[in-house]
Design an enzyme around this catalytic site. Structure first.
Site, PDB file in Angstrom:
ATOM      1  N   GLU A 217      25.945  -6.814   9.875  1.00 11.78           N
ATOM      2  CA  GLU A 217      26.413  -6.299  11.084  1.00 11.78           C
ATOM      3  C   GLU A 217      27.034  -7.048  12.284  1.00 11.78           C
ATOM      4  OE1 GLU A 217      24.103  -2.782  14.095  1.00 11.78           O
ATOM      5  OE2 GLU A 217      23.032  -4.162  12.668  1.00 11.78           O
ATOM      6  N   HIS A 218      26.207  -8.247  12.391  1.00 12.05           N
ATOM      7  CA  HIS A 218      26.446  -8.981  13.430  1.00 12.05           C
ATOM      8  C   HIS A 218      26.615 -10.479  12.853  1.00 12.05           C
ATOM      9  CE1 HIS A 218      23.904  -6.117  15.525  1.00 12.05           C
ATOM     10  NE2 HIS A 218      24.784  -5.775  16.168  1.00 12.05           N
TER      11      HIS A 218
ATOM     12  N   TYR B 280      23.909  11.177  19.021  1.00  8.36           N
ATOM     13  CA  TYR B 280      22.559  10.874  18.868  1.00  8.36           C
ATOM     14  C   TYR B 280      22.189   9.797  19.431  1.00  8.36           C
ATOM     15  CZ  TYR B 280      17.905  11.118  17.078  1.00  8.36           C
ATOM     16  OH  TYR B 280      16.609  11.211  16.967  1.00  8.36           O
TER      17      TYR B 280
ATOM     18  N   THR C 171      19.158  -2.992  11.159  1.00 10.93           N
ATOM     19  CA  THR C 171      19.962  -3.898  12.020  1.00 10.93           C
ATOM     20  C   THR C 171      19.894  -5.314  11.276  1.00 10.93           C
ATOM     21  OG1 THR C 171      20.740  -4.693  14.148  1.00 10.93           O
ATOM     22  CG2 THR C 171      18.412  -4.605  13.857  1.00 10.93           C
TER      23      THR C 171
END
Length: 418
Positions: free
Chosen positions: A316-317, A119, A226
């Site tokens: 995530e980061h 996707y 995010t």
């Protein structure tokens, strides 16, 4: 964005559920409609949700090649460099897999998945990097059929996205998005093939469809907003940190940004610079809402506390920009990806560093990993024992079977001992 000490932050830290449960009936109905009516339902949803009439769902190979051929040279070179770095990194992982065999009697063997759906988000932005960060991995794994779905646009699918599909040798590209595209890849339609696994980021409808259909199809993860968490000290370039924060915030007004430091003055200085730069930032509407509601400045009393906060967030980061970042590499355990030093900003990982930018969010880094070539491989354990080895271990096996009252298990061993 008031500064909090570490304990204050930890006391109030919580993450809302990444998905809106009220979407469940809508997702269920969309999936059922696609399952029953196939392409007809997809074209209807393209018109309803994306306001685009699509007579043909598939984009031809000629169109994909033309997008690459007509792309400006600078963009073409940038995409190619990204592809080559991603491919090299993933090939190194695959090579390690081939070296796992430790004995001739018990070992692992890897096989590529047969078909994968990817996707690629659409809407207001174009994301060729998503193609590179997913399809390249599938290609390295040896996946036979790689299918991309992406929302239709009035002016057609992004030429950069199509060029990235050409570079990564994607087999088919379809202009369909949302939950309906996930259903199409799961069930198959007259045009879109059924796949074994679906990967790639998307909005809540995409994430919920993946959750709803998991079990009928493999998925990579259920992605939330995010996020980035940074540990900095007085050697960090605060102007650069401002844009590390803004870069994450511009994705989504729900994007989360955390900055941790043992130096309270550094956090105060950063707060001032963010406030000064914010009124003139690009994508102000999104960035300003993210900063207002999802931005945190956290004062840690020492190294261990800073690492504890980072591991609790499990972002995530994670970015470490301190005078001596090396000790953090072992101490920071639960992150999607760890960016070390001034010249390793998170944004470089979005595009060309090498590892995939498809990473766990919403604290799932505490138990899962970023996308890699391994996600496109099955791992089979092979057990091929000699008679000598069988004789050495058979008594233990048959006795455990007896203890568990599984007498046919026991007999399977005993008959070979006779």
């Amino acid at each position: 964005m008031p500064m909090l000490n570490a304990q204050q932050f930890l006391n109030q830290f919580s993450l809302e559920a990444p998905l809106d449960e009220s979407l469940y009936p809508i997702i269920r109905d969309i999936c059922q409609e696609v399952k029953v009516h196939g392409d007809k339902a997809l074209k209807m949803y393209n018109l309803t949700f994306d306001h685009t009439k699509t007579d043909h769902l598939e984009i031809s190979h000629e169109q994909i090649k033309a997008a690459f051929d007509t792309l400006d040279e600078k963009t073409k070179q940038a995409l190619q460099q990204s592809y080559e770095r991603i491919k090299a990194y993933q090939e190194s992982i695959k090579q390690m897999n081939q070296q796992l065999e430790e004995s001739v009697e018990c070992y692992e063997i890897y096989h590529p998945l047969e078909s994968v759906g990817i996707y690629v988000p659409g809407g207001k932005a174009s994301y060729p990097s998503t193609v590179l960060m997913t399809a390249t991995l599938a290609q390295v794994a040896g996946v036979e059929n790689i299918v991309v779905v992406t929302p239709p646009q009035p002016n057609g699918v992004s030429q950069e996205v199509l060029a990235a599909c050409y570079i990564t040798q994607v087999n088919q590209v379809f202009q369909v998005g949302g939950a309906q595209s996930i259903a199409a890849l799961t069930y198959g339609t007259e045009t879109i093939p059924k796949v074994d696994k679906i990967v790639g980021p998307g909005n809540q409808f995409v994430a919920y469809a993946k959750k709803y259909l998991f079990g009928q199809v493999g998925i990579d993860q259920i992605a939330g907003p995010t996020e980035i968490a940074l540990i900095i000290d007085d050697t960090a370039d605060l102007d650069a940190i401002v844009y590390d924060v803004f870069a994450q915030a511009e994705h989504d007004e729900l994007a989360r940004t955390y900055v941790i430091s043992e130096d309270a003055q550094v956090l105060k200085d950063l707060e001032s610079r963010i406030a000064k730069a914010l009124p003139n930032v690009d994508r102000y509407d999104i960035v300003s809402k993210s900063i207002a509601n999802q931005h945190y400045l956290i004062h840690a009393s020492n190294f261990d506390e800073a690492c504890h906060v980072m591991n609790t967030i499990a972002p995530e980061h994670a970015s470490i920009q301190t005078v001596n970042p090396q000790p953090y590499i072992e101490k920071v355990k639960y992150v999607g990806a760890l960016f070390i030093g001034h010249y390793s900003p998170e944004v470089i990982g979005d595009y060309v560093a090498g590892p995939s930018h498809v990473l766990p969010t919403n604290r799932t880094a505490r138990f899962t990993n970023g996308l890699s070539v391994n996600d496109f491989l099955t791992r089979n354990t092979v057990i091929h024992l000699s008679k000598d080895t069988f004789d050495q271990i058979a008594d233990s096996a048959q006795h455990i079977a007896h203890v568990e009252a599984l007498y046919n298990h026991q007999q399977s061993i005993l008959i070979r001992q006779s």
